[in-house]
Design a protein around this motif. Structure first.
Motif, PDB file in Angstrom:
ATOM      1  N   ARG A   1     -22.016 -57.454  -4.004  1.00  0.00           N
ATOM      2  CA  ARG A   1     -22.621 -57.325  -2.715  1.00  0.00           C
ATOM      3  C   ARG A   1     -22.649 -55.882  -2.290  1.00  0.00           C
TER       4      ARG A   1
ATOM      5  N   GLU B   1     -18.765 -72.761  -3.839  1.00  0.00           N
ATOM      6  CA  GLU B   1     -19.950 -72.120  -3.046  1.00  0.00           C
ATOM      7  C   GLU B   1     -20.834 -73.198  -2.732  1.00  0.00           C
TER       8      GLU B   1
ATOM      9  N   THR C   1     -24.334 -64.088   4.720  1.00  0.00           N
ATOM     10  CA  THR C   1     -25.313 -64.424   4.170  1.00  0.00           C
ATOM     11  C   THR C   1     -25.324 -63.949   2.900  1.00  0.00           C
ATOM     12  N   ASP C   2     -26.288 -64.294   2.098  1.00  0.00           N
ATOM     13  CA  ASP C   2     -26.202 -63.470   0.760  1.00  0.00           C
ATOM     14  C   ASP C   2     -26.502 -61.805   0.422  1.00  0.00           C
ATOM     15  N   ARG C   3     -26.607 -61.399   1.732  1.00  0.00           N
ATOM     16  CA  ARG C   3     -26.730 -59.867   1.775  1.00  0.00           C
ATOM     17  C   ARG C   3     -25.556 -59.174   2.347  1.00  0.00           C
TER      18      ARG C   3
ATOM     19  N   LEU D   1     -22.893 -66.882  -5.765  1.00  0.00           N
ATOM     20  CA  LEU D   1     -22.754 -65.498  -5.301  1.00  0.00           C
ATOM     21  C   LEU D   1     -23.407 -64.390  -6.170  1.00  0.00           C
ATOM     22  N   LYS D   2     -24.118 -63.658  -5.629  1.00  0.00           N
ATOM     23  CA  LYS D   2     -24.213 -62.314  -6.838  1.00  0.00           C
ATOM     24  C   LYS D   2     -22.720 -61.769  -7.022  1.00  0.00           C
TER      25      LYS D   2
ATOM     26  N   PRO E   1     -26.584 -69.157   2.725  1.00  0.00           N
ATOM     27  CA  PRO E   1     -25.757 -68.478   2.079  1.00  0.00           C
ATOM     28  C   PRO E   1     -25.174 -69.614   1.118  1.00  0.00           C
TER      29      PRO E   1
END
Lengths: 496, 318
Positions: free
Chosen positions: A27, B289, A107-109, A23-24, A18
């Protein structure tokens, strides 16, 4: 037996690191809440430390503080994770974990909230606390030791608290030479245990938390025979518990009356969904009304679902106050004075029969008397009759008796409206947590009105009578106490 | 004073343009609103600790949401050490006026009478007197039985074990070994007279969540969070803002100028800046980030020793 495969294609390890890429914007999942069960010996601190470390949830200065405090590292050059996790001075000094701690990683998910509970000391109390909000339990075993009695205890408590997804982490697989047969034996035994508890969603993963194999990154190099998901992949795909499928429930926290023209009922939707025009019942009064508006800060909404914190406006003047529940007219919860429940005693004094406690459920607080019926023997998983005080850490089946009407759903159907805590009026402390299983007939047995007959019979004759059809048809109307002949004579004499 | 973001107006015509919150932030928001309402309903005299920083800004926003369409039904309490950044005080007063808030401020009179400053008394003693003791004074004076705070469990190890309702004795002490169990989202608000509860609606938020929520909800912040050309001096490995005339230069120190910003805001002599070119919220989040150090690294009071936060909390600090 082989490990179950994940429902989708395996992810590459690069997907789960991550915060390296931006970040997207959105989420796609709600955070997953989980609990880790196991002891220091199983490598629990190492596993959680590994999760935080490999997902970059531990920052450099925190690691530096760790290194400064411990002055030592393990043989892989990583800080002592146990120090990171044990946040209280006494814990650091005594090398023990005292209390439930909450950890965060992402995590990125998806993002995750871990309730980290001590494995030994007061484990029932702390596990019950951590499990109460968890969607999934990770049960950790040492590959060298296999399933232990504590594994059964942890699994039993987790399932009792309503957790339906288990991950079996077979840790220290490197210390048994990555032996596939050992892993399969342990996961087979565990699946049988889980099934006996009614838990069908089980994922078994061989791992080395110390080496970071099958935690965040895959361990294919060391275990080519394992083609299932890593721990983090499993967690990313797990489902969160939602009461959206059930009927509408809104426990009213607060009545909002900022002016004469507005009256709204504020609370968090505890089940189902609601939209303007829906017919609702207010419990316990039983009055009915229609929903006219759902108000939130952002805009007037055309629907709200379980989990949403809302303000509900009804189409007519009805008496609604804090502690009431607004429910869908065609799917109502149980109301009554007597309920069956499971209960976990949390304090040294235990739970005493006949004492009057406070019970809080949702926004409602009311007086209750608790009658223990049986107690769970954790080593065997069997319920044993028990009518005395439930000692601290005991899990019991109990009867709840209220002075005023109570409103519940079975915990199995709705966690939010089936759960309660017990507060001791003498200390104001939280002394138990409980889960309603069913409603009891309010007017059965000795509480039924009309004339009653007390018989004193030889036990064998009573047994014969009770086996009859006429008797079993009206079983709820009958009270039975088995006593000695002398005691029966005393009681009957007393009536004379 | 220039505020970086335009305040979102729920009654304006462009409300449709605001995208819905993603499910993760929505769940955190719902939980915080639930806690706000529960405390407001259960306690006689709640108060919200307002420290003017980013977490307090989120807390205030959530409080306004929780009680909408009513106004925030409790006062905001600011413990003013007298050494806050000037921009923080200006921002505080602006917010109070804009949102029709009851603002209570308190400064420990010992600051003036005994000349307690971060320069003369050291960060530990100064914090104890001007923050912890001041907070106890203000809570006692107001007779508050519940106080909201913006603490997060991911901030510090002892906070990871603190409850959402954190029970305090009449002396405001926290006993970490004897906390009430907290199951589901059912909170025990029963206390005796003189006892109180600190309530933490942001317990389950992380620093990233805070920033993403600020972005999604357009929450106004003190401009010090954004990079700008500012004067500073380097002292004890920290970059300290050099705007306040009370900051005396030590031998060898010079005022330098550079693009800096702050990750957290406290008392200016105890809060270190970071070098940054992030002048917008997007840029701040992008920096965050890839950050490899935690936000509290810039706070002198946390670095005294491991366990120092726990010690302060036991004595009544937030």
């Amino acid at each position: 037996m082989t490990a179950p495969k994940s429902a989708t294609a395996p992810l590459s390890a690069s997907n789960v690191v991550p915060f390296v890429e931006p970040l997207k914007a959105v989420r796609d999942s709600r955070p997953l809440r989980l609990i880790t069960c196991g002891s220091v010996d199983d490598g629990k601190s190492t596993l959680i430390g590994r999760l935080l470390w490999d997902t970059k949830a531990v920052k450099e200065d925190q690691a530096a503080t760790l290194k400064r405090d411990s002055g030592s590292q393990n043989d892989l050059g990583l800080p002592d994770f146990a120090l990171l996790l044990d946040g209280l001075q006494a814990e650091r000094e005594q090398g023990i974990t005292i209390d439930v701690a909450y950890r965060y990683f992402a995590t990125d998910r998806r993002s995750f909230i871990v309730a980290d509970t001590p494995g030994h000391e007061q484990y029932t109390r702390n596990m019950a606390t951590g499990a109460s909000t968890a969607d999934l339990a990770i049960l950790l075993v040492d590959a060298r030791a296999g399933l232990l009695e504590q594994t059964r205890r942890h699994a039993t408590i987790a399932s009792l608290m309503g957790i339906k997804q288990f991950v079996l982490a077979v840790n220290k697989i490197d210390l048994v030479s990555y032996d596939k047969a050992i892993f399969e034996k342990i996961s087979h035994d565990f699946k049988e245990l889980a099934l006996s508890l009614g838990v069908r969603h089980v994922t078994a993963i061989p791992m080395s938390a110390l080496k970071g194999e099958n935690v965040v990154y895959d361990g294919r190099a060391a275990m080519p025979w394992y083609d299932g998901p890593t721990l983090v992949e499993t967690l990313e795909l797990a489902t969160t518990r939602s009461a959206q499928a059930g009927a509408f429930r809104l426990p009213v926290q607060r009545v909002s009356r900022p002016g004469e023209s507005f009256r709204g009922y504020q609370g968090t939707v505890a089940g189902g969904s609601v939209k303007p025009g829906d017919s609702v019942t207010i419990l316990p009064s039983g009055m009915v009304a229609n929903v006219s508006r759902i108000v939130t800060f952002d805009l007037v909404r055309n629907a709200a679902v379980a989990g949403d914190a809302i303000t509900l406006v009804l189409d007519r003047q009805v008496d609604v106050s804090r502690g009431d529940m607004i429910v869908s007219m065609d799917g109502q919860p149980m109301t009554g004075l007597n309920f069956d429940a499971h209960l976990v005693a949390l304090q040294p004094g235990g739970i005493e029969p006949a004492k009057r406690y406070w019970l809080k459920s949702g926004a409602r607080r009311q007086r209750v008397t608790i009658t223990p019926v049986s107690q769970l023997e954790l080593s065997s998983g069997k319920w044993k009759p028990h009518h005395e005080t439930l000692a601290m850490n005991a899990i019991g089946k109990v009867h709840l008796s209220f002075d005023e009407v109570a409103v519940f759903d079975p915990y199995e159907q709705n966690r939010a409206t089936g759960a309660f805590i017990i507060i001791d009026p003498d200390t104001n402390n939280t002394v138990a947590g409980g889960m309603v299983t069913a409603k009891r007939a309010d007017l059965g047995g000795i509480h039924r009105e009309g004339e009653r007959v007390l018989l004193s019979l030889p036990a064998d004759l009573a047994d014969e009578l009770m086996a009859s059809e006429a008797f079993s048809a009206r079983r709820d109307d009958v009270d039975i106490r088995r006593v000695s002949a002398a005691r029966a004579a005393d009681i009957l004499d007393e009536i004379e | 004073m220039h505020i970086h973001t335009s305040e979102y107006d729920p009654h304006s015509k462009d409300q449709i343009a605001k995208p819905p919150l993603d499910p993760h932030l929505k769940a955190l928001e719902n939980e915080a609103i639930h806690i706000f309402r529960e405390v407001a309903a259960e306690f006689d005299k709640p108060v919200m600790l307002y420290s003017i920083g980013k977490d307090s800004s989120v807390l205030l926003h959530l409080a306004r949401k929780a009680f909408f369409p009513g106004r925030v039904p409790f006062p905001l309490l600011h413990i003013d050490t007298g050494w806050k950044f000037a921009e923080m005080i200006a921002f505080r007063d602006l917010m109070a006026e804009k949102y029709d808030l009851d603002l209570v401020t308190h400064t420990n009179p010992r600051g003036k009478s005994e000349g307690v400053t971060p320069f003369t008394h050291g960060s530990a003693l100064y914090t104890d007197i001007m923050k912890t003791e001041a907070l106890r004074q203000a809570l006692d004076a107001g007779g508050y039985d519940a106080a909201f705070g913006g603490a997060r469990r991911d901030e510090e190890a002892s906070r990871a074990k603190e409850r959402i309702y954190s029970f305090r004795t009449p002396e405001h002490r926290w006993d970490p070994r004897n906390q009430r169990p907290e199951l589901w989202n059912i909170y025990n608000g029963m206390i005796r007279k003189g006892e109180s509860v600190r309530a933490f609606p942001l317990s389950n938020w992380t620093e990233v969540d805070i920033w993403r929520y600020i972005q999604a909800e357009n929450i106004p912040l003190v401009p010090l969070y954004y990079a700008a050309e500012r004067p500073y001096v380097e002292r004890d490995g920290m970059m300290i803002l050099a705007e306040d005339p009370r900051l005396e230069l030590l031998p060898g120190e010079t005022v330098q100028h550079g693009m800096i910003r702050f990750r957290t805001l406290g008392c200016f002599p105890l809060t270190g800046a970071i070098r940054s070119t992030a002048t917008t919220l997007d840029a701040v989040i992008a920096e965050l980030e890839i950050a490899t150090v935690s936000e509290r690294q810039g706070r002198a009071i946390d670095r005294d020793q491991s366990g120092s936060m726990e010690k302060k909390k036991r004595e009544g600090y937030f």
